[in-house]
Design a protein around this motif. Structure first.
Motif, PDB file in Angstrom:
ATOM      1  N   ASN A  22      30.007 -62.004  -2.616  1.00 25.63           N
ATOM      2  CA  ASN A  22      30.206 -60.790  -3.416  1.00 25.63           C
ATOM      3  C   ASN A  22      31.672 -60.504  -3.736  1.00 25.63           C
ATOM      4  N   ARG A  23      32.334 -61.520  -4.314  1.00 22.30           N
ATOM      5  CA  ARG A  23      33.718 -61.319  -4.756  1.00 22.30           C
ATOM      6  C   ARG A  23      33.739 -61.329  -6.278  1.00 22.30           C
ATOM      7  N   GLN A  53      16.217 -51.126  -6.594  1.00 18.92           N
ATOM      8  CA  GLN A  53      17.354 -50.211  -6.592  1.00 18.92           C
ATOM      9  C   GLN A  53      16.898 -48.749  -6.675  1.00 18.92           C
ATOM     10  N   PHE A  72      20.427 -47.705   1.887  1.00 20.87           N
ATOM     11  CA  PHE A  72      21.008 -48.775   1.089  1.00 20.87           C
ATOM     12  C   PHE A  72      21.124 -50.059   1.886  1.00 20.87           C
ATOM     13  N   ALA A  86      22.256 -54.314   1.862  1.00 18.14           N
ATOM     14  CA  ALA A  86      23.404 -55.047   1.318  1.00 18.14           C
ATOM     15  C   ALA A  86      23.219 -55.312  -0.174  1.00 18.14           C
ATOM     16  N   TYR A 101      22.169 -53.349  -2.425  1.00 19.88           N
ATOM     17  CA  TYR A 101      22.583 -52.194  -3.232  1.00 19.88           C
ATOM     18  C   TYR A 101      23.980 -52.404  -3.813  1.00 19.88           C
ATOM     19  N   TYR A 102      24.866 -52.934  -2.980  1.00 22.96           N
ATOM     20  CA  TYR A 102      26.255 -53.092  -3.408  1.00 22.96           C
ATOM     21  C   TYR A 102      26.433 -54.233  -4.399  1.00 22.96           C
ATOM     22  N   ARG A 103      25.371 -54.995  -4.595  1.00 26.98           N
ATOM     23  CA  ARG A 103      25.477 -56.156  -5.477  1.00 26.98           C
ATOM     24  C   ARG A 103      24.722 -55.971  -6.787  1.00 26.98           C
ATOM     25  N   LEU A 104      24.011 -54.864  -6.910  1.00 30.83           N
ATOM     26  CA  LEU A 104      23.184 -54.665  -8.099  1.00 30.83           C
ATOM     27  C   LEU A 104      23.916 -53.879  -9.175  1.00 30.83           C
ATOM     28  N   PRO A 105      23.612 -54.188 -10.426  1.00 27.81           N
ATOM     29  CA  PRO A 105      24.162 -53.368 -11.509  1.00 27.81           C
ATOM     30  C   PRO A 105      23.447 -52.015 -11.559  1.00 27.81           C
ATOM     31  N   SER A 106      23.890 -51.137 -12.458  1.00 29.15           N
ATOM     32  CA  SER A 106      23.320 -49.789 -12.483  1.00 29.15           C
ATOM     33  C   SER A 106      21.880 -49.803 -12.981  1.00 29.15           C
ATOM     34  N   LEU A 107      21.149 -48.750 -12.648  1.00 32.25           N
ATOM     35  CA  LEU A 107      19.776 -48.599 -13.125  1.00 32.25           C
ATOM     36  C   LEU A 107      19.745 -48.659 -14.641  1.00 32.25           C
ATOM     37  N   THR A 125      21.716 -50.198 -16.698  1.00 33.07           N
ATOM     38  CA  THR A 125      21.870 -51.567 -17.177  1.00 33.07           C
ATOM     39  C   THR A 125      20.562 -52.336 -17.052  1.00 33.07           C
TER      40      THR A 125
END
Lengths: 434, 277
Positions: free
Chosen positions: B29-30, B155, B164, B166, B168-174, B176
């Motif tokens: 996740n970079r 999400q 949340f 892990a 959650y921090y990798r998904l785009p917005s609802l 999108t």
């Protein structure tokens, strides 16, 4: 030549102790110069923030310098060292490098990843640079620390997620709406938290603010602040459907917004999602609102939960950051090692000795008639000559190391005599195998 | 061994590389860590294109006449579609999932008999590439919509329950994810419609009737109605988010059944591609 850190931080001392040893930013010259005047200290930086007070020094005698630095800290603030001693930490060598890298990278902060510390250290370094108390080593050291901090910031997600309640709300909104640019916020009530959160939203792109309050004049005042639009409290429900984000913090004892009202608003806005933030205690918004499709309701505890989850995420990122720090420590140490003059002296002597031997061989090959004693005399003469030539630079180098400005001489000698020390290991090996 | 089969195997390997790189980038996740994955996926898509052209030349017909060819062609359309979507959105989680699906399709394709066979005379028509391209492209677009829908629901669940993971921090917005759902629908639905119409025209020419209610036709029609309902709901009454995501998933299940299930379970006029070949 060692780097020494003496200090205390939020980890070792309560604020009541930290405030007694703080250095005010408007008067940094005197303490910096006093610190540099200590007999065992050759370079000095003082870092003083609300969470830490630290002295960075360079010395050839770590133990003696430590004693002086502790005493200086106590004396300068006119408090007995005994009261301070138990809160102080003393760090030297590799550990000191690691510590300062961690501090500038915000890995040692109360809130990991907070962005202020780097600026604070830069300011502290600025004072030292201004008053010329930082020399070759600390200059290089601090610049290295800044670049480590930058690497940590760009290569890890350490500052990635919000760790304040109001910013967490903005991030959640982004997770729901993608971008909050052009969205509309409805403010109900006028709590301080509410206002702060609204400010965050406006700073992050929200363009329209509606404000309602039981006292209309207060709504008007707050609306003016955000160049928004005041709405009568009695009919704010008619405006509910216009809002993408609803921030509520009234003093009401019963719910101000019920689930069926939200349902109706959602129908009016064709199911476009809504984000409700309830900062009031007791709560303003019926928790059942969260069950309505495309509606997300967060109360204070929920937001705090998000903050805690984000903090955990930061700690995970910190592990990655520590790896970067370790790598950079190695690099800095090898630079420090290069400062040592001994390898240069050895290399210089070897170089001259090789030349002497070669020239002797050449000479003897042409002068075959020389007797044994003649040859001995010539050898002795060449040896005495090279020793006499080498004596002053050797002495000068050793003195320069004591004054910790040897680097320029080392550099010069390497160029002038084509010496191969201080080169990276690989290069050195290549030279040897030639 | 035929060149196209060797190339197919090479393609499979490169897809596997792309998938692993994408999965790795999801884990770390970079920012920018999905670059290697994207490049390998592009390379895989390129080799895959060469593979299909080679097979076209070696076989002498558009290679979509048995299960091996169908899986391969579907994987190819999916990779192409996703690379187009990815040009704008750049989301490692979606990429990793889609390339995993592509890889699975390719593995299925590798398990089927791979030799070039004589073409069934009924299929020897210029309608074959037209009908198949529309249908498969539609399916590929709906597959992307399906992936986005799954992540939307995950999400949405996390945002509602305030728990949340892990992911959650990798998904785009609802928003999108919902937008992908909508865009895929507006592209996929016309493609699918064209697939059905071109099929009907072709049927009229070769079987003498536009529509003969063979299982593939029936299931395709049911699938069409599901997406038609979703599109209608989105455009008129503002269906979005959760409901749209669920329908996209239901629709995709029907797509899958129409694509594979019908061939395996329900014999009919379209059974050129049954397991027997």
């Amino acid at each position: 030549m060692d780097i020494i850190v003496v200090g205390l931080s939020h980890k070792t001392a309560p604020v009541s102790v930290r405030e007694t040893v703080a250095f005010p930013p408007e008067a940094m010259q005197a303490p910096l110069e006093q610190m540099l005047a200590l007999s065992q200290v050759s370079e000095a930086i003082i870092v003083s923030t609300c969470n830490r007070v630290e002295l960075y020094a360079v010395s050839t005698n770590g133990a003696a310098a430590t004693v002086q630095l502790k005493q200086f800290l106590a004396d300068y603030h006119q408090i007995p060292l005994d009261t301070l001693e138990s809160h102080l930490y003393v760090i030297q060598g590799e550990e000191a490098i690691r510590h300062v890298f961690n501090v500038t990278s915000s890995l040692d902060s109360m809130v990991i990843g907070e962005p202020q510390i780097l600026g604070q250290i830069k300011t502290s370094y600025g004072y030292a640079a201004e008053h010329k108390t930082a020399g070759l080593i600390l200059n290089r050291f601090l610049h290295k620390a800044f670049s480590v901090a930058k690497r940590v910031r760009t290569e890890t997600n350490i500052a990635g997620n919000a760790v304040s309640v109001s910013f967490a709300a903005v991030e959640l909104a982004r997770k729901i709406f993608g971008s909050i640019e052009g969205k509309t916020v409805l403010l109900i009530g006028a709590g301080e938290m509410c206002e702060l959160a609204a400010k965050h939203f406006v700073n992050n792109g929200v363009t329209r603010v509606l404000v309602t309050n039981r006292t209309f004049s207060r709504a008007e005042k707050l609306a003016a602040e955000f160049s928004g639009q005041p709405v009568l409290f009695e009919n704010f429900h008619d405006h509910l459907h216009q809002a993408d984000i609803v921030l509520s913090s009234t003093g009401a004892t019963s719910f101000v917004i019920e689930a069926d009202q939200v349902q109706a608003a959602l129908k009016q806005r064709k199911n476009r999602p809504m984000f409700y933030i309830d900062i009031a205690v007791p709560r303003d918004i019926d928790p059942r609102v969260n069950n309505v499709n495309n509606v997300y309701l967060y109360d204070v505890d929920d937001l705090q939960g998000v903050v805690n989850a984000n903090l955990k995420e930061r700690h995970k990122e910190a592990e990655q950051a520590h790896e970067i720090v370790e790598h950079e420590i190695g690099q800095f140490q090898s630079w420090m090692a290069g400062l040592d003059v001994v390898p240069t002296i050895v290399a210089l002597r070897q170089q001259i000795e090789t030349l002497r031997q070669a020239e002797l061989e050449k000479t003897f090959a042409n002068l075959k008639h020389l007797s044994g004693s003649d040859r001995k005399a010539i050898i002795a003469m060449s040896s005495a000559l090279t020793n006499k030539i080498l004596h002053p630079p050797t002495k000068a180098l050793k003195q320069a190391q004591k004054d910790s400005d040897a680097q320029q001489y080392v550099d010069a000698l390497q160029v002038l005599f084509d010496l191969k020390i201080g080169a990276p290991e690989g290069k050195l090996k290549a030279v040897e195998s030639d | 061994m035929d060149v196209n089969i060797l190339l197919f195997k090479l393609t499979l390997v490169v897809y596997a590389v792309a998938t692993s790189l994408y999965l790795f980038s999801v884990v770390v996740n970079r920012p920018g860590s999905d670059r290697c994955g994207r490049w390998s996926l592009m390379v895989a898509f390129f080799i895959h294109t060469v593979t299909l052209i080679t097979r076209f030349v070696e076989a002498g017909y558009t290679p979509v006449t048995n299960l091996h060819e169908s899986f391969s062609f579907f994987a190819w359309t999916l990779a192409g579609t996703f690379l187009l979507v990815d040009r704008r959105l750049r989301m490692a989680v979606l990429a990793a999932t889609t390339s995993t699906i592509i890889l699975v399709l390719m593995l299925f394709g590798s398990l089927m008999p791979m030799q070039v066979q004589d073409l069934n005379p009924v299929l020897d028509s210029f309608w074959l590439p037209i009908h198949i391209s529309f249908s498969f492209l539609g399916n590929a677009v709906f597959t992307v919509a399906f992936v986005a829908a799954i992540f939307y629901l995950m999400q949405e669940r996390m945002l509602k329950s305030k728990k949340f993971s892990a992911l959650y921090y990798r998904l785009p917005s609802l928003d999108t994810l919902d937008m992908i759902n909508y865009r895929c629908l507006t592209f996929g639905f016309p493609l699918m419609t064209m697939g059905i119409i071109s099929g009907a025209v072709w049927a009229e020419m070769s079987w003498g009737t536009y529509w003969s209610w063979d299982p593939k036709e029936t299931w395709a029609l049911i699938t069409w109605f599901i997406y038609a309902a979703l599109l209608h709901g989105r455009l008129t009454t503002g269906w979005r988010g959760r409901r749209a995501a669920i329908l996209a998933i239901v629709g995709f299940i029907f797509v899958l059944f129409t694509f594979v299930g019908v061939n395996m379970l329900l014999p009919g006029l379209h059974s050129y591609t049954s397991m027997a070949g």
